[in-house]
Design a protein around this motif. Structure first.
Motif, PDB file in Angstrom:
ATOM      1  N   SER A 154      43.390  48.579  40.799  1.00  0.00           N
ATOM      2  CA  SER A 154      42.114  49.074  41.152  1.00  0.00           C
ATOM      3  C   SER A 154      41.130  48.276  42.042  1.00  0.00           C
ATOM      4  CB  SER A 154      41.554  49.642  39.955  1.00  0.00           C
ATOM      5  OG  SER A 154      41.048  48.358  39.198  1.00  0.00           O
ATOM      6  N   THR A 155      41.176  47.105  41.786  1.00  0.00           N
ATOM      7  CA  THR A 155      40.241  46.093  42.517  1.00  0.00           C
ATOM      8  C   THR A 155      40.918  45.773  44.022  1.00  0.00           C
ATOM      9  OG1 THR A 155      41.387  44.066  41.754  1.00  0.00           O
ATOM     10  CG2 THR A 155      39.739  44.540  40.449  1.00  0.00           C
ATOM     11  N   MET A 156      42.204  45.917  44.201  1.00  0.00           N
ATOM     12  CA  MET A 156      42.739  45.933  45.372  1.00  0.00           C
ATOM     13  C   MET A 156      42.205  47.154  46.262  1.00  0.00           C
ATOM     14  SD  MET A 156      44.815  43.475  45.798  1.00  0.00           S
ATOM     15  CE  MET A 156      45.507  43.952  47.336  1.00  0.00           C
ATOM     16  N   LEU A 157      41.731  48.211  45.477  1.00  0.00           N
ATOM     17  CA  LEU A 157      41.551  49.382  46.305  1.00  0.00           C
ATOM     18  C   LEU A 157      39.764  49.325  46.548  1.00  0.00           C
ATOM     19  CD1 LEU A 157      41.753  52.310  47.523  1.00  0.00           C
ATOM     20  CD2 LEU A 157      41.374  52.973  45.182  1.00  0.00           C
ATOM     21  N   ILE A 158      39.047  48.736  45.457  1.00  0.00           N
ATOM     22  CA  ILE A 158      37.486  48.965  45.644  1.00  0.00           C
ATOM     23  C   ILE A 158      37.035  47.682  46.059  1.00  0.00           C
ATOM     24  CG2 ILE A 158      37.455  50.795  43.529  1.00  0.00           C
ATOM     25  CD1 ILE A 158      36.365  48.478  41.672  1.00  0.00           C
ATOM     26  N   LEU A 159      37.817  46.621  46.040  1.00  0.00           N
ATOM     27  CA  LEU A 159      37.100  45.275  46.586  1.00  0.00           C
ATOM     28  C   LEU A 159      37.932  44.955  47.565  1.00  0.00           C
ATOM     29  CD1 LEU A 159      36.680  43.347  43.152  1.00  0.00           C
ATOM     30  CD2 LEU A 159      34.868  44.832  44.390  1.00  0.00           C
ATOM     31  N   ALA A 160      39.294  44.710  47.753  1.00  0.00           N
ATOM     32  CA  ALA A 160      40.266  43.985  48.771  1.00  0.00           C
ATOM     33  C   ALA A 160      39.909  45.039  50.082  1.00  0.00           C
ATOM     34  CB  ALA A 160      41.431  43.901  48.295  1.00  0.00           C
ATOM     35  N   LEU A 161      40.262  46.215  49.878  1.00  0.00           N
ATOM     36  CA  LEU A 161      39.942  47.043  51.160  1.00  0.00           C
ATOM     37  C   LEU A 161      38.870  47.278  51.798  1.00  0.00           C
ATOM     38  CD1 LEU A 161      41.779  49.277  52.667  1.00  0.00           C
ATOM     39  CD2 LEU A 161      41.134  51.035  51.001  1.00  0.00           C
ATOM     40  N   PRO A 162      37.874  47.335  51.153  1.00  0.00           N
ATOM     41  CA  PRO A 162      36.481  47.109  51.857  1.00  0.00           C
ATOM     42  C   PRO A 162      36.256  45.970  52.679  1.00  0.00           C
ATOM     43  CG  PRO A 162      36.135  48.120  49.884  1.00  0.00           C
ATOM     44  CD  PRO A 162      37.462  47.420  49.837  1.00  0.00           C
ATOM     45  N   ILE A 163      36.547  44.632  52.127  1.00  0.00           N
ATOM     46  CA  ILE A 163      36.602  43.414  52.575  1.00  0.00           C
ATOM     47  C   ILE A 163      37.847  43.244  53.836  1.00  0.00           C
ATOM     48  CG2 ILE A 163      37.257  40.984  52.207  1.00  0.00           C
ATOM     49  CD1 ILE A 163      34.710  41.119  51.089  1.00  0.00           C
ATOM     50  N   THR A 164      38.666  43.872  53.632  1.00  0.00           N
ATOM     51  CA  THR A 164      39.627  43.790  54.778  1.00  0.00           C
ATOM     52  C   THR A 164      39.021  44.559  56.111  1.00  0.00           C
ATOM     53  OG1 THR A 164      41.400  43.721  53.231  1.00  0.00           O
ATOM     54  CG2 THR A 164      41.964  44.231  55.416  1.00  0.00           C
ATOM     55  N   TYR A 165      38.391  45.811  55.870  1.00  0.00           N
ATOM     56  CA  TYR A 165      37.808  46.495  56.668  1.00  0.00           C
ATOM     57  C   TYR A 165      36.681  45.519  57.327  1.00  0.00           C
ATOM     58  CZ  TYR A 165      39.842  51.172  56.650  1.00  0.00           C
ATOM     59  OH  TYR A 165      40.344  52.399  57.009  1.00  0.00           O
ATOM     60  N   LEU A 166      35.882  44.793  56.607  1.00  0.00           N
ATOM     61  CA  LEU A 166      34.779  44.122  57.138  1.00  0.00           C
ATOM     62  C   LEU A 166      35.227  43.097  57.998  1.00  0.00           C
ATOM     63  CD1 LEU A 166      32.241  42.211  54.442  1.00  0.00           C
ATOM     64  CD2 LEU A 166      33.249  41.288  56.305  1.00  0.00           C
TER      65      LEU A 166
END
Length: 360
Positions: A46-58
């Motif tokens: 779940s942290t991969m979805l809500i944390l890692a994905l937005p940072i990767t987009y960033l």
């Protein structure tokens, strides 16, 4: 044509390898080396979805906006945002962190190598040998380093599966607040986020793509696959151990290659470049310092991600990153902005307090 295809897949391949290697190195530190808890793995995913994905987009959005590597780009990005030059410090924090992280994974590999092969050799000598080898390999072409690292990781995984792993059965345990800190570290720091690595290696491809998602999703899926692969992996023999050490050497060499490129582009003094790299590696020579260094590693990585989230979410102008990401739907951009402005900072701050409470 083949060269373009390889450039396109360079970042995803690197994401899988580095994520797998760093996860395997940090897993014992956060206490999930062999204990396969279903509830923790679901929290981690779940942290991969809500944390890692937005940072990767960033990262990719900032790369598309600046079209330069992070250390150089922050000068133009802060000018565009009419922001204080102090925000440029995050680039230097990341540049210092990269060789420090390389030292961490080499330290873990030296212990593994000594366990399976060099029983009577001083651990410091094994580490120094690996560090020298990583520095030497870092001068090879980046694509060759990535391909060798991929081979090392895949061989380690396949051999471990063929020989049978010593991992315990999957089981369910009560979810604890302390697990949030571990899951956040693994989702962000162990995925290589915040260091500008994917920013740096994606520059060639983002110029040919109009939307960030085409670059982001392959990277994020590769990180996710690394998480899943680690759930079924354990070094259990000389062959799998050697393969993993080779992968670690490639991963560390790649990190050093990337940080040298950033420093060279910044025209940083050559002597100071090597002083930074050597010191960041050599602090891991003292085993008694590892508990403190591991805590520092987790906090340092999280702080970098926190600063980037605040900078992109609150300091930069709204129009800049919206245009860079070019989402097909305004809803997706708004969800990303909420994640970066609210969810990421709060989650990272909670994780920082948890780690400080456990580590000191």
């Amino acid at each position: 044509m083949q060269d373009q295809a390889l450039s396109r897949w360079l970042s995803p391949l690197m994401a899988f390898c580095l994520s797998f290697i760093i996860i395997a190195s940090l897993a014992p530190v956060v206490g999930i080396h062999a204990d396969r808890q279903i509830d923790f793995w679901l929290l981690w995913l779940s942290t991969m979805l809500i944390l890692a994905l937005p940072i990767t987009y960033l990262e990719i959005a900032l790369a598309k906006r600046s079209k330069m590597t992070a250390l150089n780009a922050l000068s133009s990005l802060t000018r565009d945002a009419d922001a204080s030059q102090k925000w440029r410090l995050v680039g230097w924090l990341a540049v210092g962190f990269i060789p420090f992280l390389a030292g961490s994974i080499l330290s873990n590999a030296s212990q593994l190598l000594r366990q399976f092969a060099f029983h009577n050799v001083n651990l410091n000598l094994v580490f120094i040998g690996l560090a020298i080898a990583a520095i030497a390999i870092s001068f090879i072409s980046r694509k060759i380093i990535v391909l060798c690292t991929v081979i090392g990781v895949l061989v380690a995984i396949v051999v471990a599966q063929l020989q049978g792993t010593a991992l315990g059965a999957w089981h369910v345990t009560p979810v604890q607040l302390s697990e949030w800190g571990s899951a956040t570290v693994l989702a962000l720091v162990a995925s290589g986020l915040g260091m500008g690595l994917y920013w740096q290696t994606s520059l060639a491809t983002i110029k040919q793509q109009d939307v960030a998602t085409k670059t982001v999703l392959p990277i994020w899926i590769a990180q996710l696959l690394a998480v899943i692969a680690f759930g079924f992996f354990a070094v259990n023999s000389l062959v799998s151990g050697f393969a993993f050490v080779i992968a670690v050497l490639g991963g560390a060499a790649l990190l050093l290659n990337l940080v040298r490129e950033q420093l060279l582009e910044r025209q940083f003094n050559l002597v100071l470049q090597w002083l930074l790299i050597v010191v960041a590696l050599c602090v891991w020579i003292v085993p008694a310092m590892h508990p403190v260094l591991n805590t520092l590693l987790m906090l340092w990585g999280l702080i970098i991600c926190l600063i980037y989230a605040i900078f992109a979410g609150w300091i930069m102008k709204i129009s800049h990153l919206r245009k860079s990401m070019n989402f097909s739907n305004e809803l997706f951009y708004n969800l990303w902005r909420i994640a970066v402005r609210v969810i990421l900072p709060l989650s990272i701050i909670v994780a920082i307090f948890i780690i400080i409470g456990q580590g000191f």
